[in-house]
Design an enzyme around this catalytic site. Structure first.
Site, PDB file in Angstrom:
ATOM      1  N   MET A 149      -1.381 -16.569  -3.767  1.00  0.00           N
ATOM      2  CA  MET A 149      -1.738 -16.603  -2.396  1.00  0.00           C
ATOM      3  C   MET A 149      -0.665 -17.134  -1.528  1.00  0.00           C
ATOM      4  O   MET A 149       0.097 -17.757  -1.941  1.00  0.00           O
ATOM      5  CB  MET A 149      -3.176 -17.321  -2.251  1.00  0.00           C
ATOM      6  CG  MET A 149      -3.071 -18.681  -2.656  1.00  0.00           C
ATOM      7  SD  MET A 149      -4.745 -19.520  -2.459  1.00  0.00           S
ATOM      8  CE  MET A 149      -4.930 -19.595  -0.488  1.00  0.00           C
ATOM      9  N   CYS A 150      -0.614 -16.584  -0.315  1.00  0.00           N
ATOM     10  CA  CYS A 150       0.220 -17.082   0.619  1.00  0.00           C
ATOM     11  C   CYS A 150      -0.079 -16.731   2.208  1.00  0.00           C
ATOM     12  O   CYS A 150      -1.080 -17.297   2.641  1.00  0.00           O
ATOM     13  CB  CYS A 150       1.584 -16.717   0.383  1.00  0.00           C
ATOM     14  SG  CYS A 150       2.738 -17.986   1.036  1.00  0.00           S
ATOM     15  N   GLY A 151       0.733 -15.799   2.629  1.00  0.00           N
ATOM     16  CA  GLY A 151       0.349 -15.362   3.919  1.00  0.00           C
ATOM     17  C   GLY A 151      -0.132 -13.833   4.058  1.00  0.00           C
ATOM     18  O   GLY A 151       0.287 -13.081   3.547  1.00  0.00           O
ATOM     19  N   THR A 205       3.084 -11.962   2.263  1.00  0.00           N
ATOM     20  CA  THR A 205       3.851 -12.677   1.415  1.00  0.00           C
ATOM     21  C   THR A 205       3.097 -13.442   0.088  1.00  0.00           C
ATOM     22  O   THR A 205       2.220 -13.995   0.499  1.00  0.00           O
ATOM     23  CB  THR A 205       4.602 -14.003   2.094  1.00  0.00           C
ATOM     24  OG1 THR A 205       3.607 -14.720   2.821  1.00  0.00           O
ATOM     25  CG2 THR A 205       5.467 -13.195   3.170  1.00  0.00           C
ATOM     26  N   ASN A 209      -5.461 -12.965  -0.140  1.00  0.00           N
ATOM     27  CA  ASN A 209      -5.236 -14.426  -0.321  1.00  0.00           C
ATOM     28  C   ASN A 209      -6.462 -14.926  -1.070  1.00  0.00           C
ATOM     29  O   ASN A 209      -7.624 -14.535  -0.880  1.00  0.00           O
ATOM     30  CB  ASN A 209      -5.136 -15.352   0.821  1.00  0.00           C
ATOM     31  CG  ASN A 209      -3.779 -15.045   1.256  1.00  0.00           C
ATOM     32  OD1 ASN A 209      -2.759 -14.870   0.477  1.00  0.00           O
ATOM     33  ND2 ASN A 209      -3.591 -15.517   2.509  1.00  0.00           N
TER      34      ASN A 209
END
Length: 714
Positions: free
Chosen positions: A1-3, A86, A115
Site C-alpha cells: 500500500m502507499c498512495g 504508488t 491501498n
C-alpha cells in the site's frame, strides 16, 4: 500500500498529455510516502478502452515507460477519468506484474488501484481461478478487478444492468480486510467509483467558479435503503437510485438530504445549498467540473480548497459532473482547508528534510499561537474545552502512538506525571491492541499521529472508543481519521511534512503534549509556580531553536571528519533525554543507514561496549537537569576507556573544557531551558547529524529506502 490519486474532468477539454501530467503530479505529491513502483490508467484511443502503464522504481521510470509508447498526447478529451498509484511492496515482491493498477482481464474491462490488505484474498483467488480467471501477480489487489468482472458478467447473464456503485457494493460485500480503492471500467466510461474501509480517501471538487463548486451534486444516499433494493434501473432512465428528491442535494453539505423529522434541516449548512435544477448553469447546460481523488489531502492543496472525506464503508460515484456519496451512516462531513503552495515546495533548500528542520523555528510558534499566554501564564486549548470536566477527573492517562510520535509521548510523560499526579502510560499502538489492554471509562487516552491516518493508532482508537474512554487526538492533518473520531483534540498546525523523516512534527507534537499537561493541571494550586516556569520557557523556544541551528557548520565538519566512516553509533540519555536518544537513534537508522542504539546512561556498562566494534562514536546528552552529575560521571568513564564522546551540553558548561582542549571530546552547545522542554532543543543536533551523514553518503534523505509513512494492517 502507499498512495492513491485520481483525476476526472467533465466538459473541460484536456489533452491526453495534460491528463497524464496531472496524474504524475499527483503521484509526485505523494512521494514522501516511501514507494517502490508506480502506475496510471487512462482512456485509450478507442471508445470505451482503458490503457495501463506501470513500472518499478521511481516515478521518473514510469514517465520513461509511458514515453516508450509514443502516445498521441495532443488527443483531446472533453470528459475523462484517470487513476494512479504508488506502491510499496507488501503482498508480492517488487516486479512489474505486482505494480498497480491491476486489471480484470487483458481487455482492461475493470481497473483498480488499492491501498490496504484483503485478508480473504486467498479464498477469493481460489474461487476465481476455479471460474477460469488467470492471475498474473502475487498481490491481494488483483482479486478485486476480477471480482468486479465476475459479478458484472453474472448480472448481465441474469438480465440485470447494474449501476456502477451498486456493482461496487456487491464486490465490497465479498471483501474482508481494509481498503481504499478507485475503480474505472470500460463498461462505465468517464466514471469512477471510490470506496474506503480502514484506509483514507478524500475527494476535491473544482469548478470554473466558486458557485460551480457550491452547487455541484453531492447526493448522500442511505446504504441500507439503497442497496437492499438492488434497483436495476440505469441512469438513462432518470433514476439514480436516489433516496431523496434531487432538490435536496447540496454541494459539500454537512447534513444529508432531508428525509425525516430527525435530520437537520439543510438550511443550517454553512455552505450555499439548493437544487441544481433551481440554479442552472449558464445557458442551462451542465456545469464543467473537475474532481481530484487522493489518499492524502495534502496532495490536493494545489488544485482545490474544498474536500470531502469518505467515511468507512462509503462509496463515492462520480459521473456527468456529479458526486454521489452512498453513505454507511448519516452525517458525512465536508471540510474546507487551506495549504499554501509555498509550504509544499522546497524553496531555496536542497531537499524537504533540510527545509523542515529549519522550519521548526516557525512551526513551534504555530503550535503555540493563540494558545500560550505569557502575560497571564495560561494555556488555552479550545479543542478540549467541551470535555474539561471529564479530562480533569481522569484517573489514568494513556498516550498511544507509533514511531516518532511514540518518542514524543515518552518525552512528555514525565511532565504529565509531575503536573497531573496520576499514572501515565505510553503505549506502542500495535502492541496495545495485541494485548487487549484494560481500559476504563475514567481513563483519558491521547492518540498522537503525524498524519492522523496511522493504521495501528486508528485500530487502538477504535478499541478505546468501544471501551468508552475519553479520547484526545494530537494530529497535524485536520479532517484525518484520528481528528474526526476522537472526542476532542489539538491540531499541531505544523503544515505539510514531505520528507519521510519526522522532524518538525516531532517538536510540534512534543510542545502540544506539554501544553495539554499544562492545561489539564491548571486547577492544581500546588503546581502554579512550576506551570509559570514552563509557560515562560515555552515562549522563547522558537528563538532558542534558531540558536541551535547555528551549529550546522560545526556538525558538517564533524560528520565529514569523524563520523561518516562509522556504521555504529551509541546514544546515551537519561530522564527527559532518553526520549531524545531514542528519537536520534531512530533518525540515524532511517536516514543515514547506520546502526544506532539508544541506551540509558547507567546501562552502558552492562556489556554494551563489549559488542560494539571499532570504538563506535558515542553521543551523550548532558544538558543540565537532575541527572547531570550521574551523566557526567558516565561520560568520564567513557573518556577513561579511550572513548571520544560527542557531548550535547548547555552553553557555558565548562566541565569538559580540559578534555575538549586535549581533543578527547567534542561538545555541541545548546541553549538551556527548563528540563521538560530541553529535549526539543537537544534533538535538533541529531536531526542535523542524521541529515549530513546521509548527504555525505549520497543518500536521498527525502525518500530513504525501506521506510513508510504508514504500515499496512497485517
Amino acid at each position: 500500500m502507499c498512495g492513491i490519486f485520481g483525476y476526472c474532468n467533465f466538459l473541460i477539454e484536456k489533452t491526453r498529455g495534460e491528463i497524464i501530467d496531472t496524474l504524475i503530479e499527483g503521484l509526485q505529491a505523494l512521494e514522501y510516502k516511501e514507494y517502490d513502483s508506480s502506475g496510471i490508467s487512462i482512456q485509450g484511443d478507442e471508445l470505451k478502452s482503458l490503457n495501463i502503464y506501470k513500472q518499478t522504481g521511481k516515478i521518473s521510470s514510469l514517465k520513461e515507460e509511458i514515453d516508450l509508447y509514443n502516445l498521441n498526447k495532443n488527443l483531446p478529451f472533453i470528459s475523462h477519468c484517470g487513476i494512479a498509484h504508488t506502491r510499496r511492496a507488501t503482498h508480492g515482491g517488487l516486479r512489474r506484474a505486482n505494480c498497480h493498477p491491476h486489471n480484470s482481464d487483458p481487455s482492461n474491462e475493470f481497473v483498480v488501484v488499492h491501498n490496504g490488505v484483503i485478508t480473504n484474498f486467498a479464498n477469493l483467488k481460489a474461487l476465481l481461478v476455479a471460474k477460469g480467471y488467470v492471475f498474473k501477480s502475487d498481490t491481494d489487489t488483483e482479486c478485486i478487478p476480477k471480482l468486479y468482472k465476475h459479478i458484472y458478467d453474472t448480472s448481465i447473464e441474469l438480465g440485470y444492468n447494474l449501476d456502477f456503485h451498486v456493482l461496487t457494493n456487491l464486490v465490497l460485500k465479498e471483501l474482508e480486510g481494509s481498503y481504499g480503492l478507485l475503480c474505472t471500467s470500460s463498461h462505465f466510461p468517464d466514471e469512477v467509483v471510490a470506496a474506503r474501509k480502514g484506509s483514507p480517501l478524500v475527494i476535491g471538487v473544482k469548478g470554473k467558479t466558486d458557485m460551480d463548486v457550491n452547487f455541484v451534486e453531492v447526493e448522500y444516499l442511505d446504504q441500507e435503503e439503497d442497496y437492499l433494493k438492488l434497483n436495476t434501473q440505469t441512469k438513462s432512465s432518470g433514476n439514480v437510485l436516489a433516496a431523496a428528491p434531487v432538490k435536496y442535494n447540496t454541494c459539500l453539505r454537512k447534513s444529508p438530504p432531508l428525509r425525516s423529522q430527525y435530520l437537520r434541516n439543510s438550511t443550517t449548512s454553512t455552505f450555499n445549498h439548493g437544487s441544481s435544477t433551481e440554479t442552472p448553469a449558464e445557458n442551462g447546460l451542465p456545469r464543467p467540473m473537475e474532481f481530484y481523488l487522493s489518499s492524502d489531502c495534502a496532495s490536493l492543496a494545489r488544485y482545490v480548497s474544498k474536500v470531502v472525506y469518505l467515511e468507512d464503508n462509503d462509496i463515492a460515484h462520480i459521473y456527468d459532473g456529479e458526486l454521489h456519496i452512498h453513505c454507511s451512516k448519516i452525517g458525512s462531513e465536508d471540510f474546507s482547508f487551506r495549504t499554501e503552495l509555498s509550504k509544499i515546495k522546497k524553496g531555496p533548500y536542497d531537499n524537504f528534510m533540510q527545509k523542515e528542520i529549519y522550519e521548526q523555528c516557525e512551526t513551534t510558534k504555530n503550535v503555540m499561537r493563540g494558545r500560550v499566554d505569557a502575560f497571564t501564564n495560561r494555556v488555552v486549548l479550545g479543542g478540549l474545552e467541551n470535555w474539561l470536566t471529564e479530562l480533569r477527573r481522569a484517573k489514568r492517562i494513556i498516550m498511544i502512538a507509533s514511531k516518532a510520535s511514540f518518542h514524543s509521548c515518552l518525552a512528555a510523560r514525565p511532565i504529565f506525571e509531575e503536573l497531573m499526579e496520576v499514572p501515565v502510560n505510553v503505549e506502542l499502538a500495535l502492541d496495545f491492541v495485541d494485548r487487549n489492554c484494560c481500559i476504563f471509562r475514567n481513563d483519558v487516552c491521547i492518540f498522537v499521529s503525524r498524519s492522523g491516518e496511522t493504521t495501528d493508532t486508528i485500530n487502538a482508537l477504535n478499541y478505546c472508543i468501544k471501551k468508552e474512554a475519553v479520547t484526545i487526538g494530537v494530529v497535524n492533518c485536520s479532517g484525518s481519521s484520528i481528528s474526526r473520531f476522537t472526542h476532542c483534540g489539538v491540531h499541531t498546525n505544523t503544515g505539510p511534512e514531505k520528507g519521510i523523516a519526522t522532524t518538525k512534527s516531532y517538536t510540534s507534537q512534543y510542545i502540544a503534549l506539554v501544553m495539554i499537561a499544562l492545561w489539564m493541571s491548571e486547577d492544581l494550586v500546588s503546581k502554579i509556580e512550576r506551570r509559570k516556569e514552563i509557560i515562560q520557557a515555552l515562549t522563547i523556544v522558537p528563538s532558542q531553536i534558531k540558536e541551535v541551528l547555528e551549529l550546522e557548520p560545526l556538525i558538517i565538519e564533524l560528520c565529514d571528519k569523524k563520523l561518516k566512516q562509522h556504521d555504529t553509533f551509541l546514544l546515551l540519555g537519561r530522564g527527559y533525554q532518553f526520549a531524545s536518544a531514542l528519537e536520534g537513534a531512530s533518525k540515524m537508522k532511517e536516514i543515514s543507514y547506520v546502526h544506532s542504539e539508544s541506551i540509558l546512561t547507567n546501562e552502558l556498562g552492562h556489556r554494551v561496549l563489549a559488542v560494539a566494534s571499532d570504538n563506535p562514536p558515542i553521543i551523550a546528552f548532558a544538558t543540565k537537569d537532575a541527572f547531570s552529575p550521574k551523566i557526567a560521571s558516565c561520560i568520564d568513564q567513557i573518556i577513561e576507556r579511550k572513548g571520544n564522546p560527542i557531548i550535547i551540553c548547555n552553553k557555558g558548561h565548562k566541565i569538559w573544557e580540559q578534555d575538549k582542549q586535549k581533543g578527547n571530546v567534542v561538545t555541541l552547545e545548546v541553549p538551556q531551558t527548563v528540563d521538560c522542554l530541553q529535549g526539543i532543543l537537544n534533538v535538533i543536533p541529531l536531526q542535523l547529524i542524521s541529515y549530513w551523514l546521509a548527504i555525505k553518503k549520497d543518500i536521498g534523505v527525502d525518500l530513504p529506502r525501506d521506510s513508510a509513512m504508514s504500515a499496512p494492517d497485517i
